[in-house]
Scaffold this active site. Sequence first.
Site, PDB file in Angstrom:
ATOM      1  N   ASP A 475       0.830  -1.207   0.000  1.00 29.44           N
ATOM      2  CA  ASP A 475       0.000   0.000   0.000  1.00 29.44           C
ATOM      3  C   ASP A 475       0.870   1.265   0.000  1.00 29.44           C
ATOM      4  O   ASP A 475       2.059   1.220   0.351  1.00 29.44           O
ATOM      5  CB  ASP A 475      -0.872  -0.044   1.269  1.00 29.44           C
ATOM      6  CG  ASP A 475      -2.171   0.737   1.123  1.00 29.44           C
ATOM      7  OD1 ASP A 475      -2.304   1.510   0.168  1.00 29.44           O
ATOM      8  OD2 ASP A 475      -3.040   0.569   2.000  1.00 29.44           O
ATOM      9  N   GLY A 526      -6.372   2.488  -2.384  1.00 27.31           N
ATOM     10  CA  GLY A 526      -7.205   2.006  -3.489  1.00 27.31           C
ATOM     11  C   GLY A 526      -6.408   2.125  -4.777  1.00 27.31           C
ATOM     12  O   GLY A 526      -5.241   1.737  -4.846  1.00 27.31           O
ATOM     13  N   ASP A 531      -1.235   1.535 -12.776  1.00 26.17           N
ATOM     14  CA  ASP A 531      -0.500   1.878 -13.984  1.00 26.17           C
ATOM     15  C   ASP A 531       0.337   0.694 -14.443  1.00 26.17           C
ATOM     16  O   ASP A 531       0.533  -0.268 -13.693  1.00 26.17           O
ATOM     17  CB  ASP A 531       0.372   3.120 -13.739  1.00 26.17           C
ATOM     18  CG  ASP A 531       1.331   2.943 -12.571  1.00 26.17           C
ATOM     19  OD1 ASP A 531       2.201   2.050 -12.651  1.00 26.17           O
ATOM     20  OD2 ASP A 531       1.224   3.685 -11.571  1.00 26.17           O
ATOM     21  N   GLU A 611     -27.169 -15.184   3.626  1.00 26.90           N
ATOM     22  CA  GLU A 611     -26.082 -14.427   2.984  1.00 26.90           C
ATOM     23  C   GLU A 611     -24.853 -15.325   2.776  1.00 26.90           C
ATOM     24  O   GLU A 611     -24.198 -15.263   1.729  1.00 26.90           O
ATOM     25  CB  GLU A 611     -25.702 -13.213   3.840  1.00 26.90           C
ATOM     26  CG  GLU A 611     -26.749 -12.114   3.815  1.00 26.90           C
ATOM     27  CD  GLU A 611     -26.484 -11.012   4.835  1.00 26.90           C
ATOM     28  OE1 GLU A 611     -26.924  -9.876   4.600  1.00 26.90           O
ATOM     29  OE2 GLU A 611     -25.851 -11.287   5.881  1.00 26.90           O
TER      30      GLU A 611
END
Length: 729
Positions: A475, A526, A531, A611
């Site tokens: 990150d 995020g 790239d 769920e």
Amino acid sequence: MAIIENKKDQTYTLYTKNTMYQMKVNEIGMLIHTYYGNKMEYMDMSLVNRTWGTAFSPNVQDVEKYISYSHEKQELSCAGVGDFRLTQMSVRNTDGSLGCEPRFVSAEITSGKYSLSGLPAFYGEEAQSLKVTLKDKVHDVYFHLMYGVFEEKDLITRAVIVENKTDAKISLEKALTVTLDFPDGEYDMVYFHGRHARERMLERKRIEHSKAVVSSIRGASSHMQNPFAMICDKNATEDYGSVWGLAFVYSGNFEICAEKDHQEKTRLTMGINHENFKFEILPNDVFICPEVAMVYSGEGFGKMSNSFHKAIRENLCRGEFKNAVRPVLINNWEGTYFDFNADKLVSMAHDAAKMGVELFVMDDGWFGKRDNDRCALGDWIVNEKKLQGTLKNLSERINKEGLKFGIWFEPECISADSDLYRAHPDYAFAMPGRTPQVSRNQYVLDFTRKEVRDNIYNQLVKILESTKIDYVKWDFNRHITDLYSISLPTERQGEVFHRYILGLYELLERITSKFPHILFESCSGGGGRFDCGMLYYMPQVWTSDNTDAIDRLKIQYGTSFAYPVRTMGAHVSVCPNHGNARTTPLKTRGNVAYFGTYGLELDVTKMTDDEKAEIARQIKEFKKYYDLIQYGDYYRLLTPFHPEESLYCAWQVTKDDKSEALVCAVRYESDASTAPQYVKLKGLKENAWYTVNDSEEKYLGAALMNIGLFLEYDFISYPSRLYHIVEVK
Ligand code: DGJ
């Protein structure tokens, strides 16, 4: 042969399956760009580059014919000698003058794709490379223009190596990779802007007589602009018209500029942002301008995207996970944020395993005293209190639940409240006499310095060797300010941004090659560094911190113009969504995440049995369609950017042989008495018959493409459906 040298005409022609790119050495040795477009058998040179003199366009003096730097279409445009348009290169010579007049020296064709030392680049034995060497008329400054041709993929790459063969240092004040001159001026530019949690929003504008610039000066390619853009005909669509797509294989500052000049012709330049850039080249040294990859399509955006998708999947991403089936993961971030311990994580893994999840990722908060984002970056030491034991204990507990184990790092940053910062405050970027700016309570490490990178490398290796780790999320949660490195003298501070990226790439190469069995996912708050540079090191990217299925339609749709589905991290999260409080059906969240890597990011222990059963169904369904989604041709059918055209967003993936396709349609807005909607499919066989979701009825391929598939109506908010199209044989 993909590259043809014609010695008589002094032309160099690059051929791909459907496209052609050509340059020619003119009578004074300039390298002129003659053509880039649809493949042609024969190039009529009499049509090329016809122009006439205009006032205030100086001409090169020592030739009889009128030749002006300000008119010629050039492969390498230089500032300072009379080209008043956008230029690619500014060279400050040994004598202090700024200017350069490159002339042809030699050309060399080789098989295989060239590589660029220290920089990411497309690769492939099947490619051919061309190196054209130019030299300044006056000084011993050489420019090696590199071209890579991937014939089957319709992809051409470019890079420039500037070599200083003088006996003193020179400096580059601008060192872009590409000049691309177009034959006329009537074009649009399409590009992708955004912000955190809203990346790659599509925008299109006319290229007029003023600069259109897409750029980043943030030290990262950024959420705000993506280093990919398209130039296209004014009336180009998904399936029609000329489109030139250009992707920068670089993760730092960039600029893509286009302008219509005084002779009504469009020029594009692209490369490292020249703001706050100045790079010295010592005698006998070189500077490498990072690679730009280009695809031309004569049939609209869709074809261009598919060429990029294939090339990125096969000739840019590397390593074991390039082609392997990647595990379905659960990440605890939105489920727990910083508030977890080992028991909590194991209980999540336990429930996730029952649904078919294969990998558990422990996100931020496992190291130092990191119970919030105000401390501990830089101290990559396991918080054994929080993990109720060692990392090995935890990973083994997770493995016992039947899941692989992954972990989060943010190696490029440092918190002021960290032992590393207390011991080495100089490791962070800071300008003399100024207090550095904080962003998310953290500073950026000076990765231009080897000792800083080594410190982080050693810490990471220690963790990664301490137990079996199958996945790493890398990150980067702020942009670079206070750009100043104590390792460089005053006059070389303009090199810091680029040297930072070179340092990052060096570290990524070291870590990813030391741990080839680890799946690396890149992230920058995020999708702030989505790239081609990062994709060379890590085959998937966390697309956005925005996990809302409806917002994700635009984000994933925009991302798909350059980047393949297989590279887009996409997770099912909880509702109401943490980012925008929207509630969407669980099925829709799944359907949207299928067109990415598909994973979970929520506290599964809090899900109802229904769920949980739905997630188990989704994982099975995702795996059933895995190959089709991950390797199929991708088509954008209905855009989420124009609700006035349709309230649905739809995309399609199609098997190579056109025998099978999967369509996903999501209604992203509601109105009363919604109009019936057909969606025209693409890429099927005109004369073949297909079933839709195992229907009794059969539909002709041509009809599905010309009339369309009828979208079933569901009376709920944000419904979605998958349509599985199979050829009847
Ligand atoms: C930003 C990332 O995008 C999130 O997914 C999460 O990892 C946080 N950082 C953790 O700080």
